[in-house]
Design a protein around this motif. Structure first.
Motif, PDB file in Angstrom:
ATOM      1  N   ALA A  25      38.075  70.805  34.796  1.00 18.45           N
ATOM      2  CA  ALA A  25      39.215  71.700  34.615  1.00 18.45           C
ATOM      3  C   ALA A  25      39.259  72.261  33.198  1.00 18.45           C
ATOM      4  O   ALA A  25      39.563  73.444  32.989  1.00 18.45           O
ATOM      5  N   ASP A  26      38.967  71.416  32.198  1.00 18.55           N
ATOM      6  CA  ASP A  26      38.910  71.903  30.820  1.00 18.55           C
ATOM      7  C   ASP A  26      37.795  72.930  30.651  1.00 18.55           C
ATOM      8  O   ASP A  26      37.937  73.919  29.927  1.00 18.55           O
ATOM      9  N   ALA A  27      36.667  72.681  31.324  1.00 17.97           N
ATOM     10  CA  ALA A  27      35.539  73.609  31.224  1.00 17.97           C
ATOM     11  C   ALA A  27      35.888  74.964  31.818  1.00 17.97           C
ATOM     12  O   ALA A  27      35.498  76.009  31.275  1.00 17.97           O
ATOM     13  N   ARG A  28      36.630  74.984  32.924  1.00 17.03           N
ATOM     14  CA  ARG A  28      37.023  76.257  33.527  1.00 17.03           C
ATOM     15  C   ARG A  28      37.920  77.053  32.586  1.00 17.03           C
ATOM     16  O   ARG A  28      37.815  78.282  32.493  1.00 17.03           O
ATOM     17  N   VAL A  41      29.848  81.093  20.041  1.00 16.10           N
ATOM     18  CA  VAL A  41      29.814  79.628  19.968  1.00 16.10           C
ATOM     19  C   VAL A  41      30.577  79.129  18.741  1.00 16.10           C
ATOM     20  O   VAL A  41      31.250  78.092  18.803  1.00 16.10           O
ATOM     21  N   THR A  42      30.498  79.839  17.630  1.00 16.45           N
ATOM     22  CA  THR A  42      31.267  79.455  16.447  1.00 16.45           C
ATOM     23  C   THR A  42      32.765  79.535  16.715  1.00 16.45           C
ATOM     24  O   THR A  42      33.534  78.643  16.341  1.00 16.45           O
ATOM     25  N   ASP A  43      33.203  80.612  17.390  1.00 14.98           N
ATOM     26  CA  ASP A  43      34.618  80.730  17.753  1.00 14.98           C
ATOM     27  C   ASP A  43      35.025  79.634  18.736  1.00 14.98           C
ATOM     28  O   ASP A  43      36.145  79.125  18.684  1.00 14.98           O
ATOM     29  N   LEU A  44      34.106  79.271  19.625  1.00 16.04           N
ATOM     30  CA  LEU A  44      34.380  78.186  20.574  1.00 16.04           C
ATOM     31  C   LEU A  44      34.563  76.861  19.850  1.00 16.04           C
ATOM     32  O   LEU A  44      35.473  76.077  20.168  1.00 16.04           O
ATOM     33  N   ALA A  45      33.705  76.590  18.862  1.00 15.25           N
ATOM     34  CA  ALA A  45      33.839  75.361  18.082  1.00 15.25           C
ATOM     35  C   ALA A  45      35.164  75.343  17.321  1.00 15.25           C
ATOM     36  O   ALA A  45      35.820  74.296  17.223  1.00 15.25           O
ATOM     37  N   ASP A  46      35.581  76.493  16.789  1.00 11.55           N
ATOM     38  CA  ASP A  46      36.880  76.571  16.112  1.00 11.55           C
ATOM     39  C   ASP A  46      38.018  76.280  17.088  1.00 11.55           C
ATOM     40  O   ASP A  46      39.013  75.648  16.723  1.00 11.55           O
ATOM     41  N   ARG A  47      37.871  76.742  18.305  1.00 15.90           N
ATOM     42  CA  ARG A  47      38.895  76.480  19.325  1.00 15.90           C
ATOM     43  C   ARG A  47      38.981  74.986  19.633  1.00 15.90           C
ATOM     44  O   ARG A  47      40.061  74.428  19.819  1.00 15.90           O
ATOM     45  N   HIS A  48      37.827  74.328  19.714  1.00 19.72           N
ATOM     46  CA  HIS A  48      37.801  72.867  19.877  1.00 19.72           C
ATOM     47  C   HIS A  48      38.496  72.178  18.701  1.00 19.72           C
ATOM     48  O   HIS A  48      39.297  71.263  18.878  1.00 19.72           O
ATOM     49  N   TYR A  96      39.918  69.035  24.018  1.00 21.75           N
ATOM     50  CA  TYR A  96      39.237  69.327  25.279  1.00 21.75           C
ATOM     51  C   TYR A  96      38.274  68.175  25.596  1.00 21.75           C
ATOM     52  O   TYR A  96      37.448  67.803  24.767  1.00 21.75           O
ATOM     53  N   GLY A  97      38.362  67.654  26.807  1.00 19.82           N
ATOM     54  CA  GLY A  97      37.508  66.530  27.181  1.00 19.82           C
ATOM     55  C   GLY A  97      36.231  66.965  27.855  1.00 19.82           C
ATOM     56  O   GLY A  97      35.856  66.434  28.912  1.00 19.82           O
ATOM     57  N   VAL A  98      35.541  67.917  27.257  1.00 19.66           N
ATOM     58  CA  VAL A  98      34.322  68.437  27.872  1.00 19.66           C
ATOM     59  C   VAL A  98      33.334  68.835  26.792  1.00 19.66           C
ATOM     60  O   VAL A  98      33.714  69.325  25.721  1.00 19.66           O
ATOM     61  N   GLY A  99      32.062  68.594  27.058  1.00 19.05           N
ATOM     62  CA  GLY A  99      30.989  69.077  26.201  1.00 19.05           C
ATOM     63  C   GLY A  99      30.250  70.196  26.913  1.00 19.05           C
ATOM     64  O   GLY A  99      30.044  70.137  28.136  1.00 19.05           O
ATOM     65  N   LEU A 100      29.856  71.207  26.178  1.00 17.11           N
ATOM     66  CA  LEU A 100      29.184  72.363  26.764  1.00 17.11           C
ATOM     67  C   LEU A 100      27.774  72.512  26.207  1.00 17.11           C
ATOM     68  O   LEU A 100      27.543  72.291  25.015  1.00 17.11           O
ATOM     69  N   LEU A 101      26.863  72.893  27.067  1.00 14.32           N
ATOM     70  CA  LEU A 101      25.546  73.355  26.655  1.00 14.32           C
ATOM     71  C   LEU A 101      25.489  74.846  26.946  1.00 14.32           C
ATOM     72  O   LEU A 101      25.690  75.270  28.089  1.00 14.32           O
ATOM     73  N   VAL A 102      25.257  75.626  25.917  1.00  9.20           N
ATOM     74  CA  VAL A 102      25.268  77.086  26.034  1.00  9.20           C
ATOM     75  C   VAL A 102      23.833  77.600  25.940  1.00  9.20           C
ATOM     76  O   VAL A 102      23.137  77.323  24.957  1.00  9.20           O
ATOM     77  N   ALA A 103      23.398  78.319  26.968  1.00  7.71           N
ATOM     78  CA  ALA A 103      22.079  78.957  26.960  1.00  7.71           C
ATOM     79  C   ALA A 103      22.268  80.465  26.938  1.00  7.71           C
ATOM     80  O   ALA A 103      23.066  81.008  27.716  1.00  7.71           O
TER      81      ALA A 103
END
Length: 262
Positions: free
Chosen positions: A79-82, A109-116, A128-135
């Protein structure tokens, strides 16, 4: 002094200089099903194991498309990932609308890390209880990034997260030097071989519980699963690589735990 005196709020430091709520969020990533990512000089690939709640339910989607040039694999709370995926899609659409080009993956990805990271400094929200791998693939070539609930982000040649991911990391470390010159199909095969070791118990990697996605030069983000994945699994079987029951054991939690940077 007890540990639970300092884990009731994400903004409370423990005497050891740790944010326990953030570490708990990082533990949820380790409980999620395994996800791996790797790249060559022309393509990036994500592979993921899908779980089903019961035999009567479908498997959860573990790889999500964000844009034509970018997608994510998830480990942790779906749910956090969505929620994060929806935000990332909006960012890509807004950038394309304003500038007429795809959003550079490094900036997103930098903005995403700031959001985390913002969730670790406010008591009104949990991490957020999720880890993401971004390709992704952009003008600078293919990229693989790993994000963490603590707000850290890493660019990698290859990586793995989730439950029993140590076996996948061991495989990727062993063959990472050969990834650079791999063809698209060979890169997918390496992803599947790394996933095999992450399958629990005596289970096997199948077209139902496995999924792969690829993006690269002249290749839009493409999800490969079901019948489209079966030819690769047949090739894996011929090469004798689909023996999930022989996966290597996980290392001790203490040695595996990822520390937050201070």
């Amino acid at each position: 002094m007890f540990r639970n005196m300092y884990d009731t709020d994400v903004t409370v430091w423990s005497p050891e200089g740790r944010l326990l709520q953030v570490e708990y969020a990082m533990e949820s990533v380790k409980q999620g099903s395994a996800c791996i990512a790797l790249r060559s000089s022309t393509h990036s690939v994500i592979g993921a194991l899908k779980r089903s709640v019961s035999e009567l339910s479908s498997h959860q989607q573990k790889i999500l498309e964000i844009d034509d040039h970018l997608g994510i694999g998830i480990a942790g709370l779906t749910a956090d990932a969505r929620t994060l995926a929806k935000w990332m899609r909006n960012e890509c659409l807004n950038h394309k609308y304003v500038y007429g080009t795809a959003l550079p993956s490094g900036r997103l990805v930098t903005d995403l890390a700031d959001r985390h990271q913002r969730t670790t400094q406010s008591y009104v929200r949990r991490p957020y209880g999720v880890g993401l791998l971004v390709a992704s693939f952009d003008k600078n070539g293919p990229h693989v990034y790993q994000t963490c609930p603590s707000g850290n982000v890493y660019e990698c040649y290859a990586t793995a997260i989730g439950a029993r991911s140590q076996s996948g990391r061991t495989y990727l470390e062993k063959y990472c030097e050969s990834f650079e010159e791999c063809s698209k199909d060979d890169l997918i095969m390496h992803a599947l071989k790394a996933l095999v070791g992450c399958v629990s118990g005596d289970g096997e990697l199948t077209s139902e519980n496995g999924s792969v996605a690829i993006v690269g030069k002249d290749q839009k983000f493409t999800l490969i699963e079901g019948e489209e994945l079966q030819p690769y699994l047949d090739r894996l079987e011929l090469e004798g690589g689909n023996n999930g029951g022989n996966a290597e054991e996980e290392e001790d939690d203490d040695g595996e735990a990822e520390e937050m940077e201070t």
